[in-house]
Write an enzyme that holds these catalytic residues in place. Structure first.
Site, PDB file in Angstrom:
ATOM      1  N   ARG A 164     -21.412  -1.930   2.571  1.00  0.00           N
ATOM      2  CA  ARG A 164     -20.782  -3.242   2.798  1.00  0.00           C
ATOM      3  C   ARG A 164     -21.123  -3.819   4.176  1.00  0.00           C
ATOM      4  NH1 ARG A 164     -14.504  -3.971   1.651  1.00  0.00           N
ATOM      5  NH2 ARG A 164     -14.239  -2.342   3.205  1.00  0.00           N
TER       6      ARG A 164
ATOM      7  N   ARG B 177     -18.041  -3.057   9.216  1.00  0.00           N
ATOM      8  CA  ARG B 177     -16.703  -2.816   9.745  1.00  0.00           C
ATOM      9  C   ARG B 177     -16.645  -1.426  10.367  1.00  0.00           C
ATOM     10  NH1 ARG B 177     -12.426  -4.329   5.132  1.00  0.00           N
ATOM     11  NH2 ARG B 177     -11.568  -2.385   5.955  1.00  0.00           N
TER      12      ARG B 177
ATOM     13  N   ARG C  18      -9.768   7.059   4.510  1.00  0.00           N
ATOM     14  CA  ARG C  18      -9.164   5.906   3.820  1.00  0.00           C
ATOM     15  C   ARG C  18      -8.966   6.197   2.329  1.00  0.00           C
ATOM     16  NH1 ARG C  18     -13.169   1.451   4.887  1.00  0.00           N
ATOM     17  NH2 ARG C  18     -11.703   0.049   3.896  1.00  0.00           N
TER      18      ARG C  18
ATOM     19  N   ARG D 284       0.807  -1.218   0.000  1.00  0.00           N
ATOM     20  CA  ARG D 284       0.000   0.000   0.000  1.00  0.00           C
ATOM     21  C   ARG D 284       0.840   1.267   0.000  1.00  0.00           C
ATOM     22  NH1 ARG D 284      -4.954  -2.359   2.630  1.00  0.00           N
ATOM     23  NH2 ARG D 284      -6.520  -0.745   2.868  1.00  0.00           N
TER      24      ARG D 284
HETATM   25  P1  AMP Z   1      -8.481  -3.276   4.334  1.00  0.00           P
HETATM   26  O1  AMP Z   1      -9.287  -4.383   4.929  1.00  0.00           O
HETATM   27  O2  AMP Z   1      -7.515  -3.760   3.276  1.00  0.00           O
HETATM   28  O3  AMP Z   1      -9.314  -2.111   3.870  1.00  0.00           O
HETATM   29  O4  AMP Z   1      -7.557  -2.724   5.526  1.00  0.00           O
HETATM   30  C1  AMP Z   1      -8.112  -2.179   6.703  1.00  0.00           C
HETATM   31  C2  AMP Z   1      -7.071  -1.350   7.439  1.00  0.00           C
HETATM   32  O5  AMP Z   1      -5.969  -2.189   7.819  1.00  0.00           O
HETATM   33  C3  AMP Z   1      -6.443  -0.235   6.630  1.00  0.00           C
HETATM   34  O6  AMP Z   1      -7.240   0.944   6.623  1.00  0.00           O
HETATM   35  C4  AMP Z   1      -5.125  -0.046   7.362  1.00  0.00           C
HETATM   36  O7  AMP Z   1      -5.309   0.640   8.588  1.00  0.00           O
HETATM   37  C5  AMP Z   1      -4.735  -1.478   7.703  1.00  0.00           C
HETATM   38  N1  AMP Z   1      -3.944  -2.085   6.619  1.00  0.00           N
HETATM   39  C6  AMP Z   1      -4.311  -3.125   5.822  1.00  0.00           C
HETATM   40  N2  AMP Z   1      -3.337  -3.422   4.941  1.00  0.00           N
HETATM   41  C7  AMP Z   1      -2.326  -2.547   5.183  1.00  0.00           C
HETATM   42  C8  AMP Z   1      -1.052  -2.327   4.588  1.00  0.00           C
HETATM   43  N3  AMP Z   1      -0.619  -3.051   3.554  1.00  0.00           N
HETATM   44  N4  AMP Z   1      -0.287  -1.332   5.109  1.00  0.00           N
HETATM   45  C9  AMP Z   1      -0.704  -0.588   6.146  1.00  0.00           C
HETATM   46  N5  AMP Z   1      -1.898  -0.721   6.741  1.00  0.00           N
HETATM   47  C10 AMP Z   1      -2.717  -1.710   6.263  1.00  0.00           C
END
Ligand code: AMP
Length: 233
Positions: free
Chosen positions: A139, A172, A183, A100
């Site tokens: 969602r 969530r 985000r 990311r």
């Molecule tokens: P997601 O389910 O992929 O939307 O991730 C939810 C949250 O987890 C994100 O908003 C970040 O806070 C954290 N997160 C997930 N993947 C990463 C990553 N590769 N690097 C940093 N934070 C992450």
């Protein structure tokens, strides 16, 4: 048209699903991983699991996640390196939500080289921001099996309950409107740069994430089948 390749024994490739929150990466990664019999590695799911179990990493990560910010690179990288070293990843894996940031992508390259994986295949899901908002605010996820629904576009048969196992559908914490804006801003600021990073290497394939989920799945299936037929040297 007949489908020429229906692989079942892995992709033998590190695959990255790249795109903004709400682009459908999770839904498509689950399908693709199942199709090829390889693990679906969502760093968001892994971090939420740490938070739920109250581990040291979970306690650290929670503050960032609750605000819609990224967890520090070194924590996420260590978690991913450990996970992809496990035996079930030997035939390939799908990364969803990782990398990311540019440092994550560069360090992932080094890890993949060291482990003789070679260069990843990157599938990029493009979706416009109005659609992302609708998907994220709508969602809902099954507390039991993790199935994903959308109250506007793909609602469950019974409101609040999973069609598969009757599990409670929850929203969530970071899918609330005030956190979603952060985000999406974080994606623009820190993640979007990865599209050009991978495109310049000739390993990125674009997918129209605005299409219906079944059409997107078909396109992803074609891309992955072609990757199996043309393995990287
Ligand atoms: P997601 O389910 O992929 O939307 O991730 C939810 C949250 O987890 C994100 O908003 C970040 O806070 C954290 N997160 C997930 N993947 C990463 C990553 N590769 N690097 C940093 N934070 C992450």
């Amino acid at each position: 048209m007949p489908n020429p390749v229906r692989p079942t024994a892995g992709l033998h490739r590190a695959v990255i699903f790249l795109g903004p929150p709400g682009a459908g990466k999770g839904t498509q990664a689950k399908l693709a991983a199942k199709e090829h019999g390889i693990p679906h590695l969502s760093t968001g799911d892994m971090l939420r699991d740490h938070v739920a179990r109250g581990t040291a990493l979970g306690k650290l990560a929670k503050q960032y996640m609750d605000g819609g910010n990224l967890v520090p690179d070194d924590l996420v990288l260590q978690m991913v390196e450990e996970r992809i070293s496990q035996a079930d990843c030997a035939n390939g894996f799908v990364l969803d939500g990782f990398p990311r940031t540019l440092p994550q992508a560069e360090k992932l390259d080094a890890i993949l080289q060291r482990k003789a994986w070679g260069r990843p295949l990157v599938v990029h899901f493009a979706v416009d921001s109005a659609q992302l908002l609708r998907r994220l605010t709508g969602r809902r996820t099954c507390k039991v099996g993790g199935e994903i629904y959308n109250i506007y576009d793909s609602p469950p048969k019974v409101a609040g309950r999973c069609d598969n196992d009757g599990g409670e559908l929850i929203q969530r914490a970071d899918d609330r409107e005030e956190v979603i804006a952060e985000r999406l801003a974080v994606y623009e600021k820190q993640t979007r740069v990865l599209i050009e990073y991978y495109r310049a290497q000739g390993i990125l394939v674009d997918v129209n994430g605005m299409a219906k989920p079944a059409e997107v799945a078909e396109r992803v299936q074609q891309i992955l089948a072609s990757a199996v037929a043309n393995p990287v040297k």
